[in-house]
Design a protein around this motif. Structure first.
Motif, PDB file in Angstrom:
ATOM      1  N   SER A 251       0.800  -1.230   0.000  1.00  0.00           N
ATOM      2  CA  SER A 251       0.000   0.000   0.000  1.00  0.00           C
ATOM      3  C   SER A 251       0.830   1.276   0.000  1.00  0.00           C
ATOM      4  N   GLY A 252       2.091   1.178   0.434  1.00  0.00           N
ATOM      5  CA  GLY A 252       2.906   2.378   0.585  1.00  0.00           C
ATOM      6  C   GLY A 252       2.637   3.120   1.865  1.00  0.00           C
ATOM      7  N   LEU A 253       1.765   2.595   2.731  1.00  0.00           N
ATOM      8  CA  LEU A 253       1.434   3.248   3.990  1.00  0.00           C
ATOM      9  C   LEU A 253       2.576   3.104   4.986  1.00  0.00           C
ATOM     10  N   GLN A 254       2.981   4.199   5.594  1.00  0.00           N
ATOM     11  CA  GLN A 254       3.983   4.165   6.667  1.00  0.00           C
ATOM     12  C   GLN A 254       3.264   4.123   8.003  1.00  0.00           C
ATOM     13  N   LEU A 255       3.589   3.124   8.810  1.00  0.00           N
ATOM     14  CA  LEU A 255       2.916   2.949  10.095  1.00  0.00           C
ATOM     15  C   LEU A 255       3.796   3.395  11.248  1.00  0.00           C
ATOM     16  N   ILE A 256       3.145   4.016  12.231  1.00  0.00           N
ATOM     17  CA  ILE A 256       3.745   4.252  13.534  1.00  0.00           C
ATOM     18  C   ILE A 256       2.794   3.622  14.543  1.00  0.00           C
ATOM     19  N   GLU A 257       3.155   2.569  15.196  1.00  0.00           N
ATOM     20  CA  GLU A 257       4.434   1.904  15.217  1.00  0.00           C
ATOM     21  C   GLU A 257       4.670   1.077  13.942  1.00  0.00           C
ATOM     22  N   PRO A 258       5.961   0.918  13.535  1.00  0.00           N
ATOM     23  CA  PRO A 258       6.281   0.222  12.294  1.00  0.00           C
ATOM     24  C   PRO A 258       6.025  -1.281  12.400  1.00  0.00           C
ATOM     25  N   PRO A 259       5.946  -1.967  11.262  1.00  0.00           N
ATOM     26  CA  PRO A 259       5.657  -3.414  11.276  1.00  0.00           C
ATOM     27  C   PRO A 259       6.594  -4.230  12.159  1.00  0.00           C
ATOM     28  N   TRP A 260       7.885  -3.845  12.273  1.00  0.00           N
ATOM     29  CA  TRP A 260       8.802  -4.661  13.071  1.00  0.00           C
ATOM     30  C   TRP A 260       8.447  -4.672  14.553  1.00  0.00           C
ATOM     31  N   LYS A 261       7.591  -3.749  14.996  1.00  0.00           N
ATOM     32  CA  LYS A 261       7.161  -3.783  16.392  1.00  0.00           C
ATOM     33  C   LYS A 261       6.286  -5.003  16.697  1.00  0.00           C
ATOM     34  N   ALA A 262       5.781  -5.688  15.646  1.00  0.00           N
ATOM     35  CA  ALA A 262       5.013  -6.918  15.869  1.00  0.00           C
ATOM     36  C   ALA A 262       5.852  -7.972  16.566  1.00  0.00           C
ATOM     37  N   ILE A 263       7.156  -7.885  16.436  1.00  0.00           N
ATOM     38  CA  ILE A 263       8.052  -8.849  17.083  1.00  0.00           C
ATOM     39  C   ILE A 263       8.174  -8.559  18.574  1.00  0.00           C
ATOM     40  N   LEU A 264       8.357  -7.296  18.913  1.00  0.00           N
ATOM     41  CA  LEU A 264       8.597  -6.949  20.318  1.00  0.00           C
ATOM     42  C   LEU A 264       7.314  -6.920  21.136  1.00  0.00           C
ATOM     43  N   SER A 265       6.174  -6.718  20.490  1.00  0.00           N
ATOM     44  CA  SER A 265       4.910  -6.679  21.228  1.00  0.00           C
ATOM     45  C   SER A 265       4.340  -8.068  21.460  1.00  0.00           C
ATOM     46  N   ASN A 266       5.026  -9.068  20.991  1.00  0.00           N
ATOM     47  CA  ASN A 266       4.614 -10.461  21.094  1.00  0.00           C
ATOM     48  C   ASN A 266       5.290 -11.080  22.319  1.00  0.00           C
ATOM     49  N   LYS A 267       4.508 -11.757  23.160  1.00  0.00           N
ATOM     50  CA  LYS A 267       5.098 -12.320  24.384  1.00  0.00           C
ATOM     51  C   LYS A 267       6.101 -13.437  24.097  1.00  0.00           C
TER      52      LYS A 267
END
Length: 386
Positions: A251-267
């Motif tokens: 999509s070209g959408l820039q996210l805050i928080e970025p996609p790589w935060k899916a790793i750190l927000s995972n238990k």
């Protein structure tokens, strides 16, 4: 570390209304609780909270390179395959991030222990950054707190600086989004938007339900304007499973928080931290639980990888007593973490939320619950350095 009972300000609700704190109560009961405050020494803050927060943050960040390069680890974290490359690219391109909160158990004596990282959609930032600072200043003015009292709280200052830095790389236009009918989430993004404005960064508001998809595969607001960057107080894993989720990578959408935060927000990051840094004084033993249907041994806690606000947590205390909480995460993979109880004070069990803005420790807030599991109804209690 002491819990000190004080008389609430007679006008605290009026003050909350004046500053836009509309979610100060939940179901008729105070969420903001200033009938007491937690008092710390400067040494406790610097040695036992701020320093471990900095170290734990950098330890977690040090794992990301290996995780995004490993199909086995991405699978363990239950991240859908279609998002692996998108997440990995966001990390390799070092897409900027704003903030995160780690939950720590601390009793004023031993080393703080990490319960989990809330690095995608952390809430209670308004209460921690702004309203408890207003409480501190007013209680000093009224003589309840000494003039030399302080607070571990650089949150607002650092958030403004972070938005100023982000503004240089954000794709325009920039929007803030949250669920329409959540007072807490809407209040949080209003506060963060105000911080952005103070940094010279303009951002409009949009309800997450009003974001659409154009025929070109770009995401749009209600006026059909293409969204360049989006701060979304909405979990990445929910985006992954939504109807429009598959369009995110292209999509070209820039996210805050970025996609790589899916790793750190995972238990799942907790057993990976323990595997890499065993016996670290601020970590608890943690493992992926391959047999979640078996009885939980005494002295352990089960947590779903993606649960929030204490949902579906199950504890078996060392004496065999079991405590659990309900929730929606009944079919989610789980981890097992060593039981390390929250300290007991007169008002309940306090959990310290230690904030990181960018990569810098920034302050803390305290949530207090009547049980050992901190939930979405837990009270926020201010603190002071005495």
């Amino acid at each position: 570390m002491k819990r000190i009972a004080v008389e609430p300000r007679a006008d605290w609700q009026v003050t909350a209304a004046r500053y836009g704190f509309r979610f100060h109560s939940i179901n008729g009961e105070p969420y903001w609780d200033e009938s007491a405050y937690y008092a710390f020494t400067l040494e406790q803050i610097e040695r036992d909270i701020e320093t471990p927060t900095d170290e734990l943050h950098h330890l977690a960040m040090s794992l990301i390179d290996d995780i995004v390069a490993s199909e086995a680890l991405m699978t363990k974290l239950s991240i859908p395959v279609r998002y692996w490359d998108w997440i990995a690219d966001s990390w390799r391109n070092r897409q900027p991030h704003l903030y995160g909160r780690m939950d720590l158990v601390y009793d004023g004596r031993g080393p703080a222990k990490l319960y989990e990282l809330n690095y995608d959609t952390p809430t209670s930032v308004y209460e921690a950054a702004f309203f408890q600072w207003i409480w501190l200043e007013e209680q000093q003015q009224r003589g309840v707190l000494a003039k030399h009292a302080d607070q571990y709280n650089q949150l607002q200052e650092l958030l403004i600086l972070a938005f100023a830095a982000l503004g240089k790389s954000l794709r325009k236009p920039f929007y803030f989004a949250a669920v329409r009918n959540s007072l807490e989430d809407q209040g949080t993004i209003e506060y963060l938007r105000d911080c952005a404005v103070q940094a010279g960064v303009r951002g409009d508001m949009v309800a997450i339900e009003d974001i659409g998809l154009s025929t070109k595969g770009t995401f749009t607001a209600l006026d059909n304007k293409v969204i360049g960057s989006l701060f979304k107080l909405y979990p990445l894993e929910h985006l992954f499973s939504d109807t429009y989720g598959p369009y995110l990578p292209s999509s070209g959408l820039q996210l805050i928080e970025p996609p790589w935060k899916a790793i750190l927000s995972n238990k799942g990051i907790l057993p990976l931290l323990w595997q890499r840094y065993p016996d670290h004084p601020n970590l608890l033993p943690a493992f992926f639980d391959a047999e979640p249907d078996t009885p939980l041994p005494p002295g352990w806690v089960r947590k779903p990888l993606l649960s929030r606000e204490g949902a579906n947590v199950h504890m078996t205390l060392p004496d065999g007593e079991s405590i659990s909480s309900p929730g929606r995460y009944t079919k989610c993979p789980v981890i097992r973490q060593a039981f390390h109880p929250l300290p007991r004070f007169e008002g309940g069990y306090p959990l310290i939320g230690s904030w990181v803005v960018g990569d810098t420790p920034a302050g803390m807030g305290i949530r207090e619950d009547a049980t050992l599991i901190t939930r979405d109804t837990s009270r926020f209690v201010p603190h002071a350095i005495i």
